[in-house]
Design a protein around this motif. Structure first.
Motif, PDB file in Angstrom:
ATOM      1  N   VAL A  17      29.305 -43.641   0.315  1.00 51.69           N
ATOM      2  CA  VAL A  17      30.453 -42.967  -0.300  1.00 51.69           C
ATOM      3  C   VAL A  17      31.776 -43.387   0.327  1.00 51.69           C
ATOM      4  O   VAL A  17      32.836 -43.014  -0.154  1.00 51.69           O
ATOM      5  CB  VAL A  17      30.303 -41.433  -0.170  1.00 51.69           C
ATOM      6  CG1 VAL A  17      29.117 -40.953  -0.976  1.00 51.69           C
ATOM      7  CG2 VAL A  17      30.185 -41.008   1.291  1.00 51.69           C
ATOM      8  N   VAL A  18      31.733 -44.162   1.379  1.00 50.54           N
ATOM      9  CA  VAL A  18      32.959 -44.556   2.086  1.00 50.54           C
ATOM     10  C   VAL A  18      33.303 -45.996   1.730  1.00 50.54           C
ATOM     11  O   VAL A  18      32.603 -46.931   2.116  1.00 50.54           O
ATOM     12  CB  VAL A  18      32.778 -44.405   3.617  1.00 50.54           C
ATOM     13  CG1 VAL A  18      34.095 -44.676   4.327  1.00 50.54           C
ATOM     14  CG2 VAL A  18      32.259 -43.016   3.956  1.00 50.54           C
ATOM     15  N   GLY A  19      34.374 -46.168   0.994  1.00 54.13           N
ATOM     16  CA  GLY A  19      34.723 -47.497   0.479  1.00 54.13           C
ATOM     17  C   GLY A  19      35.131 -48.501   1.530  1.00 54.13           C
ATOM     18  O   GLY A  19      34.961 -49.698   1.349  1.00 54.13           O
ATOM     19  N   ASP A  20      35.712 -48.027   2.646  1.00 57.28           N
ATOM     20  CA  ASP A  20      36.231 -48.953   3.660  1.00 57.28           C
ATOM     21  C   ASP A  20      35.145 -49.520   4.567  1.00 57.28           C
ATOM     22  O   ASP A  20      35.411 -50.429   5.344  1.00 57.28           O
ATOM     23  CB  ASP A  20      37.270 -48.240   4.538  1.00 57.28           C
ATOM     24  CG  ASP A  20      38.527 -47.895   3.768  1.00 57.28           C
ATOM     25  OD1 ASP A  20      38.754 -48.543   2.733  1.00 57.28           O
ATOM     26  OD2 ASP A  20      39.247 -46.975   4.183  1.00 57.28           O
ATOM     27  N   VAL A  21      33.947 -48.977   4.489  1.00 62.71           N
ATOM     28  CA  VAL A  21      32.886 -49.395   5.399  1.00 62.71           C
ATOM     29  C   VAL A  21      32.071 -50.526   4.786  1.00 62.71           C
ATOM     30  O   VAL A  21      31.628 -50.454   3.647  1.00 62.71           O
ATOM     31  CB  VAL A  21      31.955 -48.211   5.729  1.00 62.71           C
ATOM     32  CG1 VAL A  21      30.815 -48.662   6.640  1.00 62.71           C
ATOM     33  CG2 VAL A  21      32.745 -47.092   6.403  1.00 62.71           C
ATOM     34  N   LYS A  22      31.875 -51.579   5.566  1.00 62.91           N
ATOM     35  CA  LYS A  22      31.048 -52.702   5.145  1.00 62.91           C
ATOM     36  C   LYS A  22      29.655 -52.537   5.750  1.00 62.91           C
ATOM     37  O   LYS A  22      29.492 -51.878   6.775  1.00 62.91           O
ATOM     38  CB  LYS A  22      31.671 -54.028   5.575  1.00 62.91           C
ATOM     39  CG  LYS A  22      33.051 -54.261   4.973  1.00 62.91           C
ATOM     40  CD  LYS A  22      33.607 -55.613   5.376  1.00 62.91           C
ATOM     41  CE  LYS A  22      35.005 -55.814   4.813  1.00 62.91           C
ATOM     42  NZ  LYS A  22      35.003 -55.810   3.334  1.00 62.91           N
ATOM     43  N   PHE A  23      28.673 -53.180   5.117  1.00 65.74           N
ATOM     44  CA  PHE A  23      27.289 -52.975   5.541  1.00 65.74           C
ATOM     45  C   PHE A  23      26.523 -54.282   5.472  1.00 65.74           C
ATOM     46  O   PHE A  23      26.636 -55.041   4.512  1.00 65.74           O
ATOM     47  CB  PHE A  23      26.615 -51.944   4.632  1.00 65.74           C
ATOM     48  CG  PHE A  23      25.224 -51.565   5.057  1.00 65.74           C
ATOM     49  CD1 PHE A  23      25.013 -50.593   6.019  1.00 65.74           C
ATOM     50  CD2 PHE A  23      24.112 -52.189   4.507  1.00 65.74           C
ATOM     51  CE1 PHE A  23      23.728 -50.236   6.414  1.00 65.74           C
ATOM     52  CE2 PHE A  23      22.830 -51.848   4.899  1.00 65.74           C
ATOM     53  CZ  PHE A  23      22.640 -50.867   5.853  1.00 65.74           C
ATOM     54  N   GLU A  24      25.756 -54.555   6.516  1.00 70.72           N
ATOM     55  CA  GLU A  24      24.904 -55.743   6.591  1.00 70.72           C
ATOM     56  C   GLU A  24      23.460 -55.284   6.774  1.00 70.72           C
ATOM     57  O   GLU A  24      23.121 -54.624   7.750  1.00 70.72           O
ATOM     58  CB  GLU A  24      25.311 -56.623   7.768  1.00 70.72           C
ATOM     59  CG  GLU A  24      24.644 -57.971   7.796  1.00 70.72           C
ATOM     60  CD  GLU A  24      25.206 -58.952   6.779  1.00 70.72           C
ATOM     61  OE1 GLU A  24      24.471 -59.889   6.401  1.00 70.72           O
ATOM     62  OE2 GLU A  24      26.372 -58.778   6.382  1.00 70.72           O
TER      63      GLU A  24
END
Length: 297
Positions: free
Chosen positions: A153-160
């Motif tokens: 839900v958090v747009g600024d967070v990137k995920f690998e």
């Protein structure tokens, strides 16, 4: 005029010899002489008086030596600095983790690999069990290992992604279900089951769907994986949990994949701005290498 000419000139003056300068630079003596001569021709002045045994500077050479010395020193410093930065990860990296059994095996290896990549990197571990998203948004951590649905839900967070998500069933070693390659929802009918409390930090969205299909009458909720493990070892029932939380080194419990739609993956979350302070690509690679080693072992 080029840096090689300046380097030859400075080395020759410092050593009062073309021959010694050539040895220091790994050049031939004629190559050093030619570079200095080309430099003099370009400047249209004589910089060095050539004697039989020693060399000395002309007045123009004395002036130019100070200039050339500064340039060479600055270039040498810049070269050494850039080489030292080549494998630099950053000055400080703060890693959030939840201290799951997997992370207890994973994190020491991550720290070792980060230290090998950059021995001057300061590393801090931060417990994020109760406030996973806020620690990222408030910049209390630079990266954290987490289930993706916790930060979707958090747009600024990137995920690998590090591990594809999936449920496993914790069975007492030696029990009939522990011998199966996979467990279906039908196998769980009338079984006593333990799952994580939907109100705690391991309340995955996909778990809610699974609870709806199984029915609450068969489920007892626990707060953490340690409590679940105790119940399973005591043969009080079966545990259902994500594969990235399971303690696969526990010989008293066997984790069998549940034949159920995949859940969000487990991986590394970070805010894009962290790349200004650390080499995020190196950190991601360290985690991927550590995951491979951890899972394979």
């Amino acid at each position: 005029m080029n840096f090689t000419q300046l380097h030859c000139f400075v080395k020759a003056v410092d050593n009062s010899s073309f021959t010694i300068a050539a040895e220091a630079l790994n050049f031939t003596q004629p190559a050093v002489s030619k570079n200095i001569k080309d430099l003099e021709n370009e400047l249209e002045v004589t910089l060095i008086n050539r004697g039989h045994h020693r060399i000395s500077l002309t007045n123009a050479g004395k002036y130019f030596y100070k200039v050339a010395r500064n340039v060479v020193d600055d270039m040498d410093y810049a070269s050494e600095y850039l080489k030292s930065q080549k494998n630099k990860v950053g000055d400080l990296i703060r890693i959030g983790f939840s201290n799951t059994p997997l992370e207890q095996r994973l994190m020491p290896l991550v720290l070792q690999k980060l230290h090998q990549a950059d021995s001057k990197l300061e590393i801090q571990l931060v417990d994020i069990l109760t406030n996973t998203v806020s620690v990222l948004l408030n910049h209390r951590v630079d990266v954290c290992v987490i289930s993706r649905d916790s930060i979707d839900v958090v747009g600024d967070v990137k995920f690998e992604t590090l591990i594809p998500g999936g449920f496993v069933v914790a069975c007492p070693a030696g029990s009939p279900l522990s011998e199966q390659e996979k467990i279906t929802l039908a196998d769980l009918k009338d079984q006593k089951l333990f799952m994580f409390d939907p109100n705690n930090s391991f309340s995955f969205q996909m778990q809610n769907s699974l609870i709806a299909q199984i029915g609450l009458e068969h489920i007892r909720f626990v707060q953490d994986f340690f409590t679940m493990g105790i119940y399973v070892k005591a043969n009080f029932g079966l545990g259902i949990l994500p594969n990235f939380i399971a303690d696969f080194e526990n010989k008293d419990v066997v984790y069998v994949p549940l034949d159920y739609a995949g859940i969000p993956p487990y991986g590394l979350a970070y805010i894009g701005s962290v790349a200004k302070d650390v080499d995020i690509s190196k950190i991601i690679q360290v985690f991927k290498d550590a995951i491979k080693a951890t899972v394979n072992n």
